[in-house]
Design an enzyme around this catalytic site. Structure first.
Site, PDB file in Angstrom:
ATOM      1  N   CYS A  46      42.466 -16.762  -6.946  1.00  0.00           N
ATOM      2  CA  CYS A  46      43.488 -17.660  -6.414  1.00  0.00           C
ATOM      3  C   CYS A  46      43.875 -18.722  -7.434  1.00  0.00           C
ATOM      4  O   CYS A  46      43.113 -19.052  -8.350  1.00  0.00           O
ATOM      5  CB  CYS A  46      43.032 -18.266  -5.093  1.00  0.00           C
ATOM      6  SG  CYS A  46      42.163 -19.826  -5.214  1.00  0.00           S
ATOM      7  N   GLU A  57      33.577 -13.683   2.114  1.00  0.00           N
ATOM      8  CA  GLU A  57      34.848 -13.066   1.733  1.00  0.00           C
ATOM      9  C   GLU A  57      34.659 -11.599   1.358  1.00  0.00           C
ATOM     10  O   GLU A  57      35.459 -10.744   1.733  1.00  0.00           O
ATOM     11  CB  GLU A  57      35.486 -13.827   0.569  1.00  0.00           C
ATOM     12  CG  GLU A  57      36.849 -13.275   0.201  1.00  0.00           C
ATOM     13  CD  GLU A  57      37.449 -13.923  -1.027  1.00  0.00           C
ATOM     14  OE1 GLU A  57      38.183 -13.217  -1.761  1.00  0.00           O
ATOM     15  OE2 GLU A  57      37.200 -15.121  -1.262  1.00  0.00           O
ATOM     16  N   SER A  74      29.006 -22.677  -2.080  1.00  0.00           N
ATOM     17  CA  SER A  74      30.418 -22.598  -2.443  1.00  0.00           C
ATOM     18  C   SER A  74      30.568 -21.829  -3.747  1.00  0.00           C
ATOM     19  O   SER A  74      30.166 -22.305  -4.808  1.00  0.00           O
ATOM     20  CB  SER A  74      31.004 -24.001  -2.592  1.00  0.00           C
ATOM     21  OG  SER A  74      32.268 -23.958  -3.211  1.00  0.00           O
ATOM     22  N   HIS A  82      28.582 -12.638   0.127  1.00  0.00           N
ATOM     23  CA  HIS A  82      29.567 -13.697   0.335  1.00  0.00           C
ATOM     24  C   HIS A  82      30.498 -13.282   1.469  1.00  0.00           C
ATOM     25  O   HIS A  82      30.913 -12.128   1.566  1.00  0.00           O
ATOM     26  CB  HIS A  82      30.361 -13.951  -0.952  1.00  0.00           C
ATOM     27  CG  HIS A  82      31.235 -15.171  -0.887  1.00  0.00           C
ATOM     28  ND1 HIS A  82      32.462 -15.163  -0.267  1.00  0.00           N
ATOM     29  CD2 HIS A  82      31.053 -16.438  -1.349  1.00  0.00           C
ATOM     30  CE1 HIS A  82      33.008 -16.373  -0.362  1.00  0.00           C
ATOM     31  NE2 HIS A  82      32.164 -17.159  -1.009  1.00  0.00           N
ATOM     32  N   HIS A 120      37.374 -17.684   4.920  1.00  0.00           N
ATOM     33  CA  HIS A 120      36.921 -16.597   4.053  1.00  0.00           C
ATOM     34  C   HIS A 120      37.330 -15.215   4.547  1.00  0.00           C
ATOM     35  O   HIS A 120      37.197 -14.228   3.817  1.00  0.00           O
ATOM     36  CB  HIS A 120      35.391 -16.647   3.911  1.00  0.00           C
ATOM     37  CG  HIS A 120      34.895 -17.982   3.496  1.00  0.00           C
ATOM     38  ND1 HIS A 120      34.314 -18.874   4.376  1.00  0.00           N
ATOM     39  CD2 HIS A 120      34.929 -18.613   2.298  1.00  0.00           C
ATOM     40  CE1 HIS A 120      33.997 -19.984   3.731  1.00  0.00           C
ATOM     41  NE2 HIS A 120      34.366 -19.860   2.475  1.00  0.00           N
TER      42      HIS A 120
END
Length: 315
Positions: free
Chosen positions: A196, A128, A224, A126, A76
């Site tokens: 992505c 990321e 997730s 999160h 991440h």
């Protein structure tokens, strides 16, 4: 009369997850246990437990890693201070950040270097988003929803750009961007979109699947992001959709009265969990399996420095 399972393709591991898990296994083969991993290498309970059984030690912070030890950074991505702290502690760092996340980090630094304000579309907390915000904390404003897009205030509407978390809902992100572009016509984005390829492909596969199924099962862990988005895609189209870690989470009541079950898995879920689910569904009378293919994925990423020359464990 037997029931049917429509199996989405593509599903499961993306190239970034495959690379990250492989990096931990090769680090263990090279250095022996323990190898430390900062945060969950990928957001999947079964993957974490499997790597723990092989000698990986998961920690929340690099400060928990003994000085001089090997540490793998998760897929991440991390903020720059993690690299700085690791250097001070003389850690042997293996950086398993997904290359598509690294691309977003480079864009954030470039935009910030140009003196621009960055609207980062993503989910607070999160990993990321934490890592991307850390590239330019003084210039990044988080936008989490269409509602926030309508109300966000910026210092200069003429010097504005946007970036996105890579694992978002494609549809909701498009909605947010439409609002931002209407409010701030001068806003600019990256040369290529940040969501992505695997996130897009898996959501497209679910969209093709759900009109033909009575229930959708998504294999993936609760933390997730991309797995949660797959279940949301099903629900938004009126199909009962459930996110489960494995077949033991399935309530048989969900399947009663269903003729066709849709099945997919998030980008951090290994294929053996799909095999287990198919076996379980077979015991429930759903023993006719058809693969619904939407796209073919050929993306591969080179391994991180430090483990590239290590033989594949078990081969």
């Amino acid at each position: 009369m037997s029931g049917k399972v429509l199996l989405a393709s593509p599903r499961g591991y993306c190239a970034g997850v495959d690379r990250a898990v492989d990096a931990v296994e090769r680090a263990l083969a090279k250095h022996g246990a323990p190898v430390y991993v900062r945060k969950q290498i990928v957001h999947n309970l079964h993957v974490v437990l499997d790597l723990e059984s092989k000698g990986a030690v998961f920690v929340e912070d690099e400060a928990e890693v003994p000085e001089g030890a090997v540490v793998v950074l998760s897929a991440h991505g991390v903020a720059p201070d993690v690299y700085a702290n690791s250097k001070v502690r003389q850690l042997d760092v293996i950086d398993a950040t997904c290359p598509l996340v690294t691309k977003v980090h480079m864009e954030a630094r470039r935009f910030a270097g140009d003196g621009r304000t960055i609207l980062l579309i993503g989910h607070a907390g999160h990993e990321e988003v934490v890592g991307t915000t850390g590239q330019a904390p003084g210039r990044t404003i988080l936008v989490q929803s269409p509602q926030e897009a309508r109300t966000v205030e910026v210092p200069d509407a003429e010097d504005l750009c946007y970036l996105t978390q890579t694992t978002l809902s494609v549809d909701e992100t498009d909605e947010i961007l439409a609002i931002l572009r209407e409010r701030f016509p001068a806003i600019e984005g990256p040369p290529r979109e940040d969501i992505c390829y695997a996130t897009q492909n898996r959501q497209d596969a679910v969209k093709a699947l759900v009109p033909r199924v009575d229930v959708l099962l998504v294999i993936g862990s609760q933390n997730s992001s991309n797995s949660n988005r797959l279940a949301e895609v099903g629900r938004e189209r009126g199909t009962p959709s459930y996110l489960v870690d494995d077949e033991t989470d399935v309530d048989p009541a969900w399947l009663r009265g269903a003729g066709t079950i849709g099945l997919t898995s998030g980008a951090s879920a290994p294929e053996w969990l799909v095999d287990r689910m198919l076996s379980f569904l077979g015991t429930q009378g759903f023993d006719d399996v058809e693969v619904i293919a939407q796209a073919e994925e050929r993306v591969r990423f080179s391994l991180p420095a430090g483990v590239r020359e290590v033989p594949v464990p078990g081969v």
